[in-house]
Design a protein around this motif. Structure first.
Motif, PDB file in Angstrom:
ATOM      1  N   VAL A 192      16.905 -88.114 -22.270  1.00  0.00           N
ATOM      2  CA  VAL A 192      16.989 -89.186 -23.418  1.00  0.00           C
ATOM      3  C   VAL A 192      18.307 -89.221 -23.873  1.00  0.00           C
ATOM      4  O   VAL A 192      18.940 -90.404 -23.813  1.00  0.00           O
ATOM      5  CB  VAL A 192      15.943 -88.971 -24.318  1.00  0.00           C
ATOM      6  CG1 VAL A 192      16.202 -90.186 -25.233  1.00  0.00           C
ATOM      7  CG2 VAL A 192      14.379 -89.265 -23.598  1.00  0.00           C
ATOM      8  N   GLY A 193      19.095 -88.045 -24.306  1.00  0.00           N
ATOM      9  CA  GLY A 193      20.233 -88.156 -24.930  1.00  0.00           C
ATOM     10  C   GLY A 193      21.221 -88.615 -23.800  1.00  0.00           C
ATOM     11  O   GLY A 193      22.193 -89.362 -24.286  1.00  0.00           O
ATOM     12  N   ILE A 194      21.296 -88.304 -22.612  1.00  0.00           N
ATOM     13  CA  ILE A 194      22.158 -88.748 -21.840  1.00  0.00           C
ATOM     14  C   ILE A 194      22.113 -90.107 -21.443  1.00  0.00           C
ATOM     15  O   ILE A 194      23.265 -90.964 -21.204  1.00  0.00           O
ATOM     16  CB  ILE A 194      22.262 -87.842 -20.409  1.00  0.00           C
ATOM     17  CG1 ILE A 194      22.507 -86.468 -20.650  1.00  0.00           C
ATOM     18  CG2 ILE A 194      22.863 -88.598 -19.251  1.00  0.00           C
ATOM     19  CD1 ILE A 194      22.199 -85.444 -19.433  1.00  0.00           C
ATOM     20  N   VAL A 195      20.576 -90.827 -21.134  1.00  0.00           N
ATOM     21  CA  VAL A 195      20.436 -92.164 -21.035  1.00  0.00           C
ATOM     22  C   VAL A 195      21.110 -92.802 -22.128  1.00  0.00           C
ATOM     23  O   VAL A 195      22.059 -93.920 -22.163  1.00  0.00           O
ATOM     24  CB  VAL A 195      19.288 -92.353 -20.777  1.00  0.00           C
ATOM     25  CG1 VAL A 195      18.872 -93.783 -21.008  1.00  0.00           C
ATOM     26  CG2 VAL A 195      18.716 -91.778 -19.402  1.00  0.00           C
ATOM     27  N   ILE A 196      20.926 -92.510 -23.442  1.00  0.00           N
ATOM     28  CA  ILE A 196      21.437 -93.200 -24.815  1.00  0.00           C
ATOM     29  C   ILE A 196      22.958 -93.165 -24.761  1.00  0.00           C
ATOM     30  O   ILE A 196      23.582 -94.140 -24.990  1.00  0.00           O
ATOM     31  CB  ILE A 196      20.731 -92.591 -25.939  1.00  0.00           C
ATOM     32  CG1 ILE A 196      19.348 -92.987 -26.010  1.00  0.00           C
ATOM     33  CG2 ILE A 196      21.584 -93.226 -26.984  1.00  0.00           C
ATOM     34  CD1 ILE A 196      18.709 -92.300 -27.119  1.00  0.00           C
ATOM     35  N   PHE A 197      23.498 -91.994 -24.371  1.00  0.00           N
ATOM     36  CA  PHE A 197      24.971 -91.836 -24.622  1.00  0.00           C
ATOM     37  C   PHE A 197      25.602 -92.876 -23.457  1.00  0.00           C
ATOM     38  O   PHE A 197      26.711 -93.423 -23.612  1.00  0.00           O
ATOM     39  CB  PHE A 197      25.344 -90.337 -24.015  1.00  0.00           C
ATOM     40  CG  PHE A 197      26.897 -90.193 -24.236  1.00  0.00           C
ATOM     41  CD1 PHE A 197      27.310 -89.804 -25.413  1.00  0.00           C
ATOM     42  CD2 PHE A 197      27.647 -90.217 -22.878  1.00  0.00           C
ATOM     43  CE1 PHE A 197      28.752 -89.724 -25.199  1.00  0.00           C
ATOM     44  CE2 PHE A 197      29.052 -89.925 -22.989  1.00  0.00           C
ATOM     45  CZ  PHE A 197      29.552 -89.760 -24.126  1.00  0.00           C
ATOM     46  N   TYR A 198      24.904 -92.817 -22.022  1.00  0.00           N
ATOM     47  CA  TYR A 198      25.313 -93.603 -21.222  1.00  0.00           C
ATOM     48  C   TYR A 198      25.268 -94.983 -21.490  1.00  0.00           C
ATOM     49  O   TYR A 198      26.362 -95.840 -21.295  1.00  0.00           O
ATOM     50  CB  TYR A 198      24.692 -93.390 -19.655  1.00  0.00           C
ATOM     51  CG  TYR A 198      24.963 -94.387 -18.828  1.00  0.00           C
ATOM     52  CD1 TYR A 198      26.272 -94.209 -18.075  1.00  0.00           C
ATOM     53  CD2 TYR A 198      24.044 -95.298 -18.248  1.00  0.00           C
ATOM     54  CE1 TYR A 198      26.341 -95.077 -16.985  1.00  0.00           C
ATOM     55  CE2 TYR A 198      24.556 -96.255 -17.366  1.00  0.00           C
ATOM     56  CZ  TYR A 198      25.696 -96.083 -16.640  1.00  0.00           C
ATOM     57  OH  TYR A 198      25.998 -96.928 -15.591  1.00  0.00           O
ATOM     58  N   MET A 199      24.331 -95.532 -22.093  1.00  0.00           N
ATOM     59  CA  MET A 199      24.086 -97.027 -22.294  1.00  0.00           C
ATOM     60  C   MET A 199      25.129 -97.482 -23.605  1.00  0.00           C
ATOM     61  O   MET A 199      25.750 -98.410 -23.511  1.00  0.00           O
ATOM     62  CB  MET A 199      22.603 -97.089 -22.743  1.00  0.00           C
ATOM     63  CG  MET A 199      21.688 -97.121 -21.567  1.00  0.00           C
ATOM     64  SD  MET A 199      19.993 -97.007 -22.258  1.00  0.00           S
ATOM     65  CE  MET A 199      19.717 -98.921 -22.632  1.00  0.00           C
ATOM     66  N   MET A 200      25.335 -96.398 -24.275  1.00  0.00           N
ATOM     67  CA  MET A 200      26.349 -96.771 -25.451  1.00  0.00           C
ATOM     68  C   MET A 200      27.770 -96.774 -24.999  1.00  0.00           C
ATOM     69  O   MET A 200      28.673 -97.458 -25.511  1.00  0.00           O
ATOM     70  CB  MET A 200      26.399 -95.580 -26.488  1.00  0.00           C
ATOM     71  CG  MET A 200      24.798 -95.403 -27.188  1.00  0.00           C
ATOM     72  SD  MET A 200      24.608 -96.841 -28.447  1.00  0.00           S
ATOM     73  CE  MET A 200      25.798 -96.340 -29.544  1.00  0.00           C
ATOM     74  N   HIS A 201      28.084 -96.108 -23.579  1.00  0.00           N
ATOM     75  CA  HIS A 201      29.467 -96.137 -23.231  1.00  0.00           C
ATOM     76  C   HIS A 201      29.682 -96.944 -22.001  1.00  0.00           C
ATOM     77  O   HIS A 201      30.598 -96.483 -21.141  1.00  0.00           O
ATOM     78  CB  HIS A 201      29.987 -94.774 -23.274  1.00  0.00           C
ATOM     79  CG  HIS A 201      30.021 -93.897 -24.516  1.00  0.00           C
ATOM     80  ND1 HIS A 201      28.961 -93.425 -25.240  1.00  0.00           N
ATOM     81  CD2 HIS A 201      31.111 -93.805 -25.592  1.00  0.00           C
ATOM     82  CE1 HIS A 201      29.394 -92.906 -26.324  1.00  0.00           C
ATOM     83  NE2 HIS A 201      30.612 -93.216 -26.534  1.00  0.00           N
TER      84      HIS A 201
END
Length: 62
Positions: free
Chosen positions: A52-61
């Motif tokens: 979930v953290g990786i997905v959020i990070f990816y979506m934000m960047h």
């Protein structure tokens, strides 16, 4: 880049501190439940949090 890391760390500390500050009895009960959980379940939760953290990070960047 360094300010982004410190921002992330500060937000993590704020979020992690809310539980024991606002609901200490519920937080302690949750920790006791967590401690008594099987390691396999803890690994699954840890893995899910990482994904979930990786997905959020990816979506934000993007």
């Amino acid at each position: 880049m360094h300010s982004a890391i410190w921002t992330a760390v500060s937000l993590l500390l704020i979020v992690e501190g809310l539980g024991p500050m606002l609901l200490p009895k519920v937080w302690k009960r949750g920790l006791l439940t967590l401690i008594s959980s099987p390691e396999k379940l803890l690994r699954r939760f840890g893995g899910a949090f990482v994904v979930v953290g990786i997905v959020i990070f990816y979506m934000m960047h993007r």
